[in-house]
Design an enzyme around this catalytic site. Sequence first.
Site, PDB file in Angstrom:
ATOM      1  N   HIS A   1       0.766  -1.126  -0.035  1.00  0.00           N
ATOM      2  CA  HIS A   1       0.016  -0.028   0.069  1.00  0.00           C
ATOM      3  C   HIS A   1       1.177   1.229  -0.091  1.00  0.00           C
ATOM      4  CE1 HIS A   1      -3.675   2.236   0.455  1.00  0.00           C
ATOM      5  NE2 HIS A   1      -3.956   1.972   1.808  1.00  0.00           N
TER       6      HIS A   1
ATOM      7  N   HIS B   1      -1.755  -1.950 -10.055  1.00  0.00           N
ATOM      8  CA  HIS B   1      -2.859  -0.917  -9.153  1.00  0.00           C
ATOM      9  C   HIS B   1      -4.225  -1.861  -9.395  1.00  0.00           C
ATOM     10  CE1 HIS B   1      -5.339   1.965  -7.071  1.00  0.00           C
ATOM     11  NE2 HIS B   1      -4.022   2.529  -6.639  1.00  0.00           N
TER      12      HIS B   1
ATOM     13  N   ASP C   1       3.327   5.591  -6.630  1.00  0.00           N
ATOM     14  CA  ASP C   1       4.464   5.258  -5.707  1.00  0.00           C
ATOM     15  C   ASP C   1       5.941   5.421  -6.995  1.00  0.00           C
ATOM     16  OD1 ASP C   1       3.220   5.446  -3.384  1.00  0.00           O
ATOM     17  OD2 ASP C   1       2.890   3.465  -3.469  1.00  0.00           O
TER      18      ASP C   1
END
Length: 477
Positions: A319, A358, A414
Amino acid sequence: MAQVQCPNGHLYEQVTHSACPSCPAPEQAASFSGSDAQTVLPAQAASGLRASGDSTLTVTDNRTAQTYTLPLQDGNIRALDLRRIKVHPDDFGMVSYDPAYLNTAACKSSITFIDGDKGILRYRGYAIEDLAEKCNFLEVAYLLLLGELPTEAESKEWEYKIQHHTMLHENAKKFMDGFHHNAHPMGMLVSTIAALSTFYPKARHVTDPDERMLNVLRLIAKMPTMAAYAYRHSRGFPYVYPDNSLSYTQNFMNMLWQMTEPNYVVNPSLARALDVLFILHADHEQNCGTTVMRCVGSAQADPFLTMAAAAAALAGPLHGGANEEVIKMLDEIGSVDHIPAYIRRVKAGELKLMGFGHRVYKSYDPRASIIKKAADEVFAVTGSNRRLDIALELERIALQDDYFMRRNLYPNVDFYSGIMYQALGFAPEMFTVLFAIPRTVGWLAQWQEMLEDPEQKIARPRQVYTGPELRKLASHP
Ligand code: ACO
């Protein structure tokens, strides 16, 4: 075992079933309408209305040959309506089995909209690209929490209120002093958020909107202070108190990096870049951490304890911890020449390409595109970065590779955020903390929405039990 035949010709074992399992249960049979044997579900039956064809779903249970008409709401069925589907009258009824909530909507929300196939992200109807370009983080926080962008006067008042809750109780500092010198800042942050619950006992009155708003302000205001203290503690530096004359992000950077100089000056371009990163991370609808927030909050735990749980979820490497892993991965790859070999290992299933893939986005994560553009401005100030070169080449190669294309694996937020954070001067162990600060706003907006939603109750999913039937415990030593 004795078999009997029901009036409809089905054979069944009378010892196991008192009635024919293939025939409609009495109450279902009673609600059949016409010769098409449709079951009208309670909501419709009670109102005496037949739902129009375009607002229902017809399901045939092949075990019983029964047809059920399920009402649709906003184009979806209510999982609870499935409970009417039974083989035997005393069955529990059907549930939808959905490990990891791949296709379960647990709430209605008007905060954030995502279209993962088209790469769209909107807060309260505004495109993330527009918000990142034209607003500051506190304006976006106001939008997420209160539904509209603030006027200039509202914005000033909002900023003032947040600035006047930035201090941490001195005892919280002492508490933080107790952490081991090499404790991860995320562990320190999560524990300190939970500890705030002990300073604000009235926060447990979660049904009081004024008390809720006070704690919303406290949490947004104190997150940068706690985050900076966690960092300073891990470095053995004295804590720097908040400076309310600075903007939200400038104050945070000042608390992190001011040393002996009386006036540490934050570069405004870098502060703006951090502000944009905060906007991009402010909310992302029902992700893992937000789901925890809603779930714990549904038990009416106070917002400090509730948010500590959400932040704990964010700490996981799948996460919010992924950006730290991206930097480790880029360092492990080391140079552009080593990328093909690394990709081979990923495709062999030995590794995951961190920052790729994702659950929701099956195309380019729009946040990654914005960060990629913002990176140019940061690198114009800080100079070029070797990791960015590796990341760009890694992305180029991966996006042409059949393995990633077939699985719709694209860079997520990210992939580039870690590189940006590092260029801004943050240590990798602070990356998830940098995610948690803005996500506080999303967590609190979702928490408020959940508490005000009359359809919500304490969260409690069902299970499909796969263990043994009742066993006799004959004797036990
Ligand atoms: N690298 C290589 N292969 C991957 C990756 C990856 N990063 N992500 C998914 N895959 C593969 C899986 O192995 C699987 O392959 P298979 O069909 O041959 O078994 C397929 O793609 C589907 O993947 P799932 O794991 O089913 O996808 P899921 O939606 O469950 O996972 C997740 C999403 C957790 C983000 C995953 O893509 C991942 O672990 N990525 C790396 C970690 C990461 O970057 N996390 C940040 C997410 S963004 C955020 O939280 C802010």
